[in-house]
Every structure is written in C-alpha cells, then in structure tokens.
Design a protein around this motif. Structure first.
Motif, mmCIF file in Angstrom:
data_model
loop_
_atom_site.group_PDB
_atom_site.id
_atom_site.type_symbol
_atom_site.label_atom_id
_atom_site.label_comp_id
_atom_site.label_asym_id
_atom_site.label_seq_id
_atom_site.Cartn_x
_atom_site.Cartn_y
_atom_site.Cartn_z
ATOM 1 N N SER A 187 0.954 -1.185 0.059
ATOM 2 C CA SER A 187 0.119 0.061 0.021
ATOM 3 C C SER A 187 0.932 1.265 0.012
ATOM 4 O O SER A 187 0.459 2.338 -0.403
ATOM 5 N N LYS A 373 -17.450 -3.105 11.230
ATOM 6 C CA LYS A 373 -16.302 -4.095 11.292
ATOM 7 C C LYS A 373 -15.430 -3.406 10.090
ATOM 8 O O LYS A 373 -15.510 -3.117 9.266
ATOM 9 N N VAL A 376 -11.356 -4.935 5.237
ATOM 10 C CA VAL A 376 -10.136 -5.627 5.153
ATOM 11 C C VAL A 376 -9.351 -5.207 4.013
ATOM 12 O O VAL A 376 -8.055 -5.517 3.915
ATOM 13 N N PRO A 378 -9.173 -5.734 0.610
ATOM 14 C CA PRO A 378 -8.345 -6.564 -0.680
ATOM 15 C C PRO A 378 -7.643 -5.834 -1.711
ATOM 16 O O PRO A 378 -7.920 -4.654 -1.723
ATOM 17 N N PRO A 379 -6.444 -6.273 -2.140
ATOM 18 C CA PRO A 379 -5.771 -5.601 -3.077
ATOM 19 C C PRO A 379 -6.639 -5.582 -4.379
ATOM 20 O O PRO A 379 -7.574 -6.161 -4.888
ATOM 21 N N GLN A 423 -1.422 -7.384 -8.673
ATOM 22 C CA GLN A 423 -2.164 -6.861 -7.386
ATOM 23 C C GLN A 423 -1.452 -5.570 -6.895
ATOM 24 O O GLN A 423 -0.060 -5.634 -6.761
ATOM 25 N N ARG A 425 -1.760 -3.481 -3.483
ATOM 26 C CA ARG A 425 -2.745 -3.347 -2.206
ATOM 27 C C ARG A 425 -2.917 -2.084 -1.935
ATOM 28 O O ARG A 425 -2.304 -1.040 -2.251
#
Lengths: 426, 807
Positions: A187, A373, A376, A378-379, A423, A425
C-alpha cells in the motif's frame, strides 16, 4: 505403485475405474465421495487425502476428479505427473475441453489408454505421439498404419516423442512466447514481488527428423558471443526447464538448446526471470475513508509500453466495502461499473494504447452497520494481455532447422504477456 | 405406452404411474441423463437383448457394428451391472482379427475371471495361442490379459508363455512379460520361486530397450522387497547410470530411485554421478527433479566427511556437501513451485519445507517466492505462510513480518491464525535479529485489541503466551492491555493464554490478582477445561509473586478445582499443587524441550515419498504388507585408494571428446579414445562378472607414491572466453578434458595428459574471472620417478595451461 485410478464426476459417481492391484476396491470411491467431494472441501483441502491408510491423490479437470489410490509409500510428484500426463493424453484424443459425456462415449478408448499407460500400477508409455500410432479410435485421425514390425520399434524406441516418416508440403514452425507477470505492490507503493514466468510453446510442421537449434537473448550466451564494443544487453534467466526432447547435456555445457522436436504442439521450455522486469502497467491508487458512510477511491493507470503496441482485455477490479450502497463513477476510458456480487468496481477497457494514462474516480456511499467491522481492503487486481510484448525482455534470436534434405522452413514468432497475479494493495 | 418397454422394467407398485417420462432411473445410478448412447437405463431385459446381439456377432460383417456391440457390454460392466452371464458369448468373440474388439474381450475377461474361474479357464487356450500370434501387439496384449486373470490355478499355463516372452524379439512383448512376472509373484509365491525368474530379470537389465529395463528394476524391487529391494552392485548401477539419458520420462525415475541405495566406491565416483545427474534437474518432470535431489543428498551423505573421520582435512564434510546440494537445487525447485499446477506446487512446497529444515538459511534470499498470491488455493497459501516464517533472518524479517500482517485480516480464518502463529514463531526462534522480538510482541499486542476479528486476537494471545515462555523479558512490553483484553477475548484457547499471561506478568500488572479473582469467582461459568487448568496454573504462579494478595483466592480456587469432577487431569493437578504447597512452597518446574531432530532425520531418509507430505514415518500410515524398507547395498568393494575410478560417461563430455576425435592430430595417445568409447559396450560383460574386464579410464586420482603439486593464485592477464575455446586450445597440446564447467565467478577444468614414459598427469584448473587468476592442482601418476625431471614436466605443463587459458 498405484493401486487404482478412478475418474469421478461431480456427484462422486465412478465414471471410469481401472484397478491395477487387489488391495483396494471400488468401495473406496464412497469414502472419497463422502470425505472430499461431498464435504465441498476439494478446493481448499490439500490434493492428497489419507483415509484409513489409503492415500487418495487427486486433481480435477472441469468438474471431473481424476483420483489415484495407493496403499504404499509412493513418490507423490510422480503420481501427479502421471495424472497430468493422463489428462494431456485424453485431451489429445478427445479435444481440449473433453467432458463427462465425451468420456462416457469413448470409454472403451479410455480403457485402452488406461491399460497402455500403466501396467500393474507402474506408469508405462505415456507419450501421446506414440500412443496415437496404435490406439486410434477417438477423434485422432487414423494415420497410415505402419507395419507391425516398425510399430513396436516406435512404441519402445529411445525417441518416443516423434515418429519417423512425417511429411509436410510446407515446412513451418510457430513459436509462441507466453509470459505471465506476477506483481505485488504494497500500500505504500513498494514492489514486494515482481517476477515473470514464461514458456515457449511450439507448433512444428516439419518433415523427417530435423535437428533444431533454438536461441533466446540469454545473457550468458550473449556475453560469450559478443566481444567488447557492441554488447547487446541480454536477459538474465534465473532458471529454466525443458521438454524432454532437449539435449540437456549440451545445454549444461554451452547453453545451446538443441532438440529433435515432437510433431505438432508442445511446450519447449519454461523459464523464470526475477530481475529487471518491465512492468506493463503502473497503478497509483488513493483511498480515503471519510467517516463511516463515505469513501472515495482515485486510481491512475499508466501503460508503460511502447505507443506502437496496445493491451487488450484489460480488467481492473477495485474492491469496495461490502456495505456500499451507492457509487458514483467517473472514468476516462472504457466502461466501469459497480458489481455487488464481486464487492468491486469492475473497470473494463478493451483496447489500452501504449503510453496512455487513464483515471478512475469513485465516490461511495456506505450503509451504516450495526456492528462496524473494519474493511479488510483486499488488493486491486488487474488482468490484461499485451501482444508482442515481453515483460522480461526475452526474445527469440534464432531457430535453425537442419535436415538431410535441406528444405526451407518458415518460422513465425508471437509474444504475449499476460497478468498472472497483478495486484496492488490499497 | 408401457408396451414399448420390456415388462421387466415396469415401475414398482406404488411408484409413479407409467407415462412419457415416468420411468424411474434404475437404482445405483441416479440422475443418469437419458440421451447418452451407452448409458441408458440398465435392465435385465437388455442384458438378454445383448446376448441376442452377441449371438449374431459371428455372422455380422460390419466391423463398426461389431465394435458397437462390444462397447455396449463394456459400458454395462463399467456401471457395475453384472454382465457375467454373457461370458460364453464373449469368449466366442475372442477369435477376431480386430484388435479393438480383442482388447474389449480381454478387458471383460480380466474383470470377471475372479468370479468365474472355471469359465475363465476355458479360454486360457485361446490366450496362450494368442501369445504366439505373429503380431507383436497381439502377443503383448494376450500376455497381459493372461497374467491379469488373477487365478492361482492358472499359474501352470502362464509360466511357459511368460518365459518365452522374455526372449521375444519385440521390446513391447518383453516389457509386458516382465510385468507379468510380478503379477505371477503376487498370485503364488511358491510357484514363482520354483520358476526362478530372478536371474533372468537381472540378466535383462542389459536389455537394449530402456522400457524393458525400467520394468525389470520395478519388478525386482518389489519381488525383493523383503530383503530391502533389488540387489545392486557397482557394475549394475554404473551400467544404468551410463544409459540414463535413454530412459523415458517415467523410466528415469526408477533408476534415480536406486541411486540413494548405492554407496559410491569412492569420492570421485560420487561426484561423477552427481555431474551425470545434474542435467536431470532441468527436465520439466517434477518427479524426476525431486528424485534427483534425493539422490544428491544421499551421495553427499556417503561421500562427505564425518566428524572423527581420518580423511584428508580438506575434503568437505557431510553438512557442507548437503548445503552445496541444496544451493544447487534451489533454483530448479523454486521454478517448479512457481510454474507447476496447484497439486504439484503443494507437494513441492512440502519438500522445500523439509529442505529448509535440513539447511536453514539457504532459501532465505528467495523469500519473495513464498509470498501468497491472491489466486492460490487455500492449502497452498497455508504452506507458503508456514515456510515464510522459517525464512526470516535479520535482513528479511521486516519484510516478512509486514507481509504476514497483511494476511491477518483475510477472510480465511485459518489463514489469519497461521499468519499470527508464523509471526510469533519468528520471534520465538529469534531469527529476526535485534529488536525484532520486541517489535513483533508489540504487533501481537495490537492484535489483542482487534475486536472485530475475534480469532486473530485469540490467536495473538496464544502466541504471546508462547513468546513469554521463550523471552521472559518482554513481559513489560505486553502487560498493559492484558486485563482489558480478558473482557472481550472469548475463544477458550485465547482466554486460557491470557490467564496464563496474567500469571506470568503478575509483577508488572498491578491489578492482576483482582482480574483473576473475578474469573475465579465466576468459576462455575467456565466450561472449558483448558481455561480452568490455565487459571489454576496462573493463580499458583501469581501466588509466588504476590503471596499476600493471592493466598486467599488460591485457597478458594483449589477447593473448587479439587471438587470439580469434570476433568480428571484438572482434579489431579489441583491436588498436586495443593500437596506441593503444603510441603514447601518451592516447586521446581521441569522444562521439557521439544526435540524432533530424530523424526526429521528419519523423514529425510524417506524424502520424496508421502512421508514428507504427512510429516510422519511410513510405519504410521502404511500397512505392514505394503511397507518396504529399502536398504543401502553394502559397498562390497571397499575400493578405497587403489581401485579404478568409475568409468562414467557423461553425454556432454562424450560429445566434446567426439569433437576432439575429429580435430585431433594423428599421433594422439590413447586416452582420448578411452573417453569417447562407451565404457560398457554391448559385448563386454555388463554386470561386471569379470572384474578384470574393467576398462582403462583415466587413472585414479589417489596414488600413494605420488604427491600433488598445488599452484595457487597465478596472476593472469585475461580470463578465458568459454570452456570450448580453452578445451580446443588445450587439445592442440594433447591435454584432454574430463569435465569442465562455467560458474558465475570461475571456470573449472579437470584435465589429464600422458607423458612419453607412460605416466599420467591429472590436473584440476580453476580460473577466477575477477580478478583473473589461476589455481592448479597437478597429480602425477606412474611413469618416471625422478623428482627433478617430473618437476620440469610440471613446470612445462603449467606454462601450456596458462597459454591455453588466454595468456
């Protein structure tokens, strides 16, 4: 050694089974069905399952399970190689996409193949070209039947991948260099992993038993050949494996790739390149979560290859939180839309010219959830194909074909780079 | 309507009324689509219909229709429908020239022979007759069918055709015959012993066809399983190795599997074998690659020096050699993992895991290869993450830890757990360098507060507990959030770990006793024994740290636990603590260190089998009758210092020697010819029954009366361009090459030449690329014993070699 090979369909019913040893029975299929197929575990569980001292090694083709059963301490890599080879043979006979019904319609043929490729649990002759010589019930066109004398020589000869007496009017070789780029960017924008795995596929239509010599711009070879001033940069190939027709001793001695090719399509080599990968696309994402109900994503995509080329089938999947309710998308190229079932904005661009830049900006509205929540993240996943481009820089320098008759050969080379796991992130 | 179907197929009473699609699928095969040509509903009537069809078989002219009838029978058989009633009719069809029909009849026969032995016996004559057919294909097929009948009473019929097949002119028949022997062995061991096929099989290892040889090896290995596999001596091993490039993709494996059982005669032979097998590492067949790895490791084991060995102090130790082997095979293994199918990747990852245990540190620089890909199936992801933790060293640890923390929040719960555990294991093994333990501990502490992902926070607690056991000094870092975390961690394992931690960190957490007291007071609500046990242990531990505050609650807890009948273990443990405390409050805790080095060594012995996958020994999952313990063959020829060096012919070297043959001048001395001629030509006694026939290869390197001359670090102006150039240049001086190779940093040459007096010189030359320098080791052998003269010769040699290498 393998005690039994079975082919099961999605429901776990035996379609074909061939028992090579007495120590297992068809009943074993039941336990496999219950413990693996019915448990819907096949995709997440390891491909080796032990049920009461009987090991099941399995792989899938479409929705069929190819299972090898054994009670002894086998070499698992060997068993899998056999199963794959088996599937390859079936593909050659029944077509690439053979399915349940073509299996059932050809099951006598399959029994023949089962018997010929394995005897008493040990792999025997698995080379498609040789099998074709004497098992020709399926889609394979029956070739002119050779004399029995010559035939058995072929079945067991040292060169089991090519038969003698092949003739073509036009001698042609098609070479495809297929590469897939694996990229993972953190990231913070650091490259965590970049790697190219490539393979060279050939389709040969050559007369006789020609000797071929093949050359890539392998750094080690180029450095050896060019002296001093005009040094062309070569590609550092980290490692490669070859089809069994390639003379490995020769390669180890001076890195030349020489071989007598099989007839038709085959995979000549695979290689891996880690350094100096030319990444075809650069992605610059920016994600901002504003409170619990808003989120905005900006993404800039830059094509890093020459203007003369273009990428096709570009699909960029930008993940969004599950509780997205509304999305406002602005994009400069192609079509982008929110696909809730994938939890992502899917941006499709049919033709992406080299050196071009695209922008995507998304504003999301999120639904408030009772229990927040964390997302998460994802990428971002990118798929693409860039024809006539290799991410590793590998290119074919030459392919020489020598035959006694000295005929002329036409050679065609294609390059394609695809995304493996590409990918970023966020 | 119903009349169109045979009446045996009428729906059962009470079933759905007969209608257009009211035919219930037959039992045993639900949901069979009706339009498939051979798998339409089975009916007893159809079996009868088939019988009718078969009766017309003899008069049927059309080949394809004949085949169709047969296919129908086989289709029924596959479905598990008993068509054995057609046995007699099928036997009549065996007399055909159509191979396809023949194969189907054979298949039918093999399938039902066991249940209908008397009927099967009737057709043996036909089979035996077919074994003498003029078409080798038919001979092979008939033989295979005959041996697959699995009828003990048939042995007398089979042994004769079998014996004949072994001398057949066609390899296909011979190869089938060899397998037939194995089938006979399993059928009736006594009869088999009488037939004494073993010697024939050993003889057939010389068969010109590699597939026959492959089968011989496989069969012998199985027949001799009780004595540890096929008997192996040096001649056989070398014969097979010299022919290894002839073997097929799968055949090569049978030879490679023999190598670990062979102890090389001397060190040089070991290295020669490795050189010979090296090209196999480049094949695409993963099985062959892994088998080569195993062979390499076993050679390293045999050749390397062990502690206490009085060999040359310069020769490498077993561990060094194994490391070198693993370094060599690293790249091919990584390529295979990256490019193979998921199934193979999974298997290979397990192997890589084991190799990392064997040689820690070697795979460290490839750690990026073990990063998880989004598209990997779960089990591969898990394996990769477990391996990642083992690759941590001070350089790689930061990257690996941050990669692991990316994986913690994935959808897959197990994945998250494994990631946390892997991270902790880096800290526990202290492989991350300075400060890593503390920074990982901090990360784990942060995870405790991840309330949204309960399994991660629980796992973090468990990991912290193990971390504290290994590094007690980190208690200060982790203590603060513990009391808070106890409120929201609900998973029993996590809760137990937290309670344990509270006990351990009792001196730095002020409120520790009071937090525990609350738990003790709600003891009745705890259902999990693990938590109870942890509570007991923690309270006792805390008691030693802060006795006045804890004494009372410990008493209450001991009362509750000794009264608790839900777990014997807990009850006993409580009593044990109680008595211990009563006698003297100074318990000494025995620490057991988990040591699995023995298991690892055992697994290494069984490398490249299912053992690696399951991580347990073969005895644990293989039935006794299938358990084969392959034993190493004793080196029945100790051959230490004076025997002949193995004449292994490397195909690459062979080529080079051929080139010399063309280019060399006429008065070349003998040695060049020795190399290029196959060491074991067909006329030579291949099995080495006459040792005196051993060919004269290059002379042995170890000669007692000769001393080696070592010249090191000769300055060079340039480096050689390629091995070929050097070799041809050396060739003009009549210095010949046994082997050569180019490494990233240096060139290596193994050379030899003959002096006029008949003596040999063996030369090892290592040319460094940067800075250009040359190291030579020259060993004279035989010939003139005059020292000065010899020294002169050697000086000349050094000059020649320097010139050839580009001076």
């Amino acid at each position: 050694m393998i005690s039994m090979i079975m082919v099961l369909n999605q429901k776990g019913e035996i379609m074909i089974s061939r028992q090579y040893r007495d120590d297992v029975s068809r009943v074993a299929a039941d336990s496999f069905r219950i413990q693996v197929i019915a448990a819907k575990e096949a995709s997440s569980q390891p491909p080796i399952k032990r049920i009461e001292n009987c090991s099941f090694l399995y792989t899938r083709h479409l929705n069929m399970y190819f299972v090898a059963l054994t009670k002894s301490n086998v070499n698992p890599a060997l068993v899998f190689e056999y199963l794959f080879q088996k599937i390859r043979v079936l593909k050659a006979y029944l077509g690439e996409e053979f399915d349940e019904s073509s299996m059932r319609n050809n099951m006598t043929l399959i029994y023949e193949l089962m018997d010929e490729t394995m005897d008493f649990g040990y792999p025997q002759n698995c080379a498609v070209d040789v099998l074709r010589l004497y098992i020709n019930l399926g889609n394979v066109k029956p070739q002119d039947e050779p004399e029995p004398e010559q035939l058995t020589k072929q079945i067991t000869g040292a060169i089991d991948w090519r038969r003698e007496g092949i003739r073509y009017k036009k001698n042609e070789v098609y070479i495809d260099v297929l590469e897939s780029v694996n990229l993972l960017i953190s990231s913070s924008g650091n490259i965590l992993r970049s790697e190219v795995t490539g393979k060279v596929q050939m389709n040969t239509k050559l007369t006789g038993m020609p000797e071929c010599k093949f050359g890539l711009n392998d750094k080690l070879v180029i450095e050896k050949e060019s002296t001093g001033a005009r040094k062309k940069p070569g590609v550092e190939i980290d490692d490669c494996t070859f089809h069994r027709c390639v003379r490995l001793g020769k390669f180890d001695a001076d890195r030349t790739i020489t071989f007598i090719p099989p007839d038709g399509e085959f995979e000549l080599m695979r290689y891996r390149v880690n350094d100096n990968v030319n990444l075809p696309f650069r992605l610059i994402p920016a994600v901002q979560e504003e409170g619990q109900t808003k989120c905005s994503i900006n993404l800039k995509v830059i094509a890093n290859f020459s203007e003369k080329l273009f990428a096709t089938h570009v699909v960029i999947k930008v993940p969004v939180p599950k509780n997205t309710s509304k999305s406002k998308i602005k994009n400069s190229f192609g079509r982008a839309k929110y696909e809730p079932e994938q939890n992502a904005i899917v941006w499709r661009i049919k033709r992406f010219p080299g050196k071009a830049e695209c922008m995507l900006s998304v504003d999301l509205e999120l639904v408030r959830t009772v229990r927040p929540k964390a997302w998460v993240r994802p990428p971002i996943n990118v798929e693409f194909q860039v024809p006539m481009f290799t991410a590793s820089g590998v290119h074919v320098r030459f392919l020489r074909v020598y035959d006694k008759s000295g005929y002329h050969t036409n050679r065609w080379v294609r390059y394609i780079t695809k995304a493996g796991g590409y990918q970023v992130r966020i | 309507m119903a009349s169109t179907y045979p009446n045996t197929n009428m729906p059962v009473p009470g079933g759905p009324p007969p209608g257009t699609n009211g035919i219930p699928p037959p039992p045993g095969q639900p949901g069979q689509p009706r339009d498939e040509s051979y798998f339409t509903e089975s009916r007893k009537g159809e079996v009868n219909e088939l019988r009718q069809l078969l009766r017309t078989f003899g008069t049927e002219k059309d080949r394809n229709r004949k085949r169709d009838i047969m296919k129908k029978v086989i289709a029924y058989m596959t479905l598990g429908i008993d068509v054995s009633r057609l046995f007699t009719e099928m036997m009549l069809a065996i007399e055909t020239r159509d191979l396809v029909v023949k194969k189907m009849v054979y298949l039918f026969l093999c399938n039902y022979a066991e249940t209908h032995p008397d009927l099967a016996q009737m057709c043996t004559n036909t089979l035996v007759k077919d074994c003498g057919n003029e078409d080798p294909m038919v001979r092979g097929l008939a033989l295979r069918a005959l041996c697959s009948l699995r009828l003990p009473q048939m042995i007398e019929y089979t042994s004769e055709p079998l014996r004949k097949s072994l001398q057949d002119g066609h390899a296909y028949v011979r190869k089938t015959g060899v397998m037939g022997i194995l089938k006979m062995y399993h059928l009736n061991k006594e009869e088999f012993d009488k037939a004494s096929f073993n010697d024939i099989l050993y003889d057939m290892l010389r068969d010109p066809d590699s597939s026959v040889v492959t089968n011989c090896i496989l069969v012998l290995n199985e027949i001799m399983a009780d004595s540890g596999g096929m008997a192996l001596n040096r001649a056989v091993m070398l014969h097979l190795l010299n022919r290894i490039h002839e073997f097929s993709e799968f055949g090569i494996l049978s030879v490679l599997d023999l190598v670990p059982r062979y102890i090389p005669a001397n060190d040089e032979e070991g290295f020669q074998i490795m050189n010979l097998l090296d090209p196999v590492l480049r094949t695409a067949n993963a099985g062959a690659v892994v088998a080569t790895i195993r062979a390499f490791l076993s050679i390293a084991d045999a050749v390397g020096k062990r502690p206490g060995d009085d060999r040359d102090p310069d020769s490498p130790t077993v561990d060094d050699l194994k490391r070198q082997v693993v370094v060599r095979i690293k790249a091919p293994l990584v390529t295979l993992i990256a490019s193979s199918s998921n199934e193979l990747s999974y298997v290979l990852l397990k192997y890589a895991d084991q190799l990392i245990d064997l040689c820690p540190g070697i795979f460290d620089d490839e750690y990026r290869q073990f990063y998880v890909r989004f598209s990997d199936p779960t089990h591969i992801k898990h394996s990769k993450v477990r391996i990642l933790a083992k690759l941590a060293n001070p350089q790689t640890a930061p990257d690996i830890v941050s990669e692991l923390s990316e994986l913690i929040a994935t959808v897959d719960d197990t994945m998250g757990r494994i990631a946390v555990r892997s991270m902790a294991s880096i800290a526990i093994h202290d492989s991350g360098g300075e400060g890593a333990v503390e920074s990982i501990a901090r990360r784990l502490v942060e995870m405790l507060d991840l309330q949204g992902i309960p399994h991660v926070s629980s796992e973090a607690a468990v990991s912290l507990a193990s971390l504290v056991r290994r590094h007690p000094n980190i208690t200060t870092v982790i203590s603060a959030p513990l009391p808070r975390a106890l409120k929201y961690i609900t998973e029993p394992s996590g809760k137990a770990a937290l309670i344990f931690l509270l006990g351990e960190c009792g001196d730095s957490i002020v409120e520790a006793p009071y937090v525990l007291e609350k738990v003790i007071d709600s003891y009745e609500n705890i259902t999990d024994t693990g938590v109870k046990t942890a509570l007991l242990g923690a309270t006792v531990a805390l008691f030693f740290k802060r006795p006045p505050e804890v004494q009372l609650m410990l008493g209450r807890l001991l009362k509750k636990t000794t009264d608790d009948v839900s777990s014997q273990d807990l009850h006993d443990r409580a009593l044990f603590y109680y008595r211990l405390l009563r006698s003297s409050p100074d318990p000494t805790l025995a620490k057991a260190i988990d040591d699995d080095s023995e298991l690892r060594a055992a697994l290494m012995n069984e490398f490249n089998t299912l053992c690696t996958i399951y991580r347990c020994r073969a005895e644990n999952f293989i039935d006794e009758e299938n358990l084969v313990k392959f034993v190493k063959m004793p080196p029945e020829h100790p051959l230490p210092r004076d025997g002949n060096v193995a004449p292994i012919v490397d195909p690459g070297v062979n080529n080079l020697a051929d080139q010399f043959g063309n280019a060399s001048v006429t008065d070349v001395p003998a040695p060049a010819a020795v190399i290029s001629a196959p060491a074991y030509s067909a006329e030579v006694d291949l099995l080495g029954f006459g040792d005196d026939l051993a060919p004269s290869g290059p002379p042995p390197l170890s000669d007692t009366n000769a001393e080696a001359v070592v010249v090191s670090a000769l300055q060079m102006r340039t480096t050689p361009t390629s091995t070929d150039a050097v070799e041809s240049s050396l060739g003009t001086f009549h210095i010949f090459t046994m082997a050569s190779g180019e490494l990233p940093t240096e060139f290596k040459f193994f050379l030899y030449c003959q002096e006029e007096g008949g003596g040999y010189f063996l030369i090892q030359a290592v040319a460094q690329k940067a800075p250009p320098s040359l190291a030579l080791t020259i060993k004279p052998h035989g010939g003139d014993n005059d020292r000065n003269k010899r020294r002169e010769m050697i000086d000349q040699l050094i000059e020649l070699i320097k010139t050839s290498l580009g001076e």
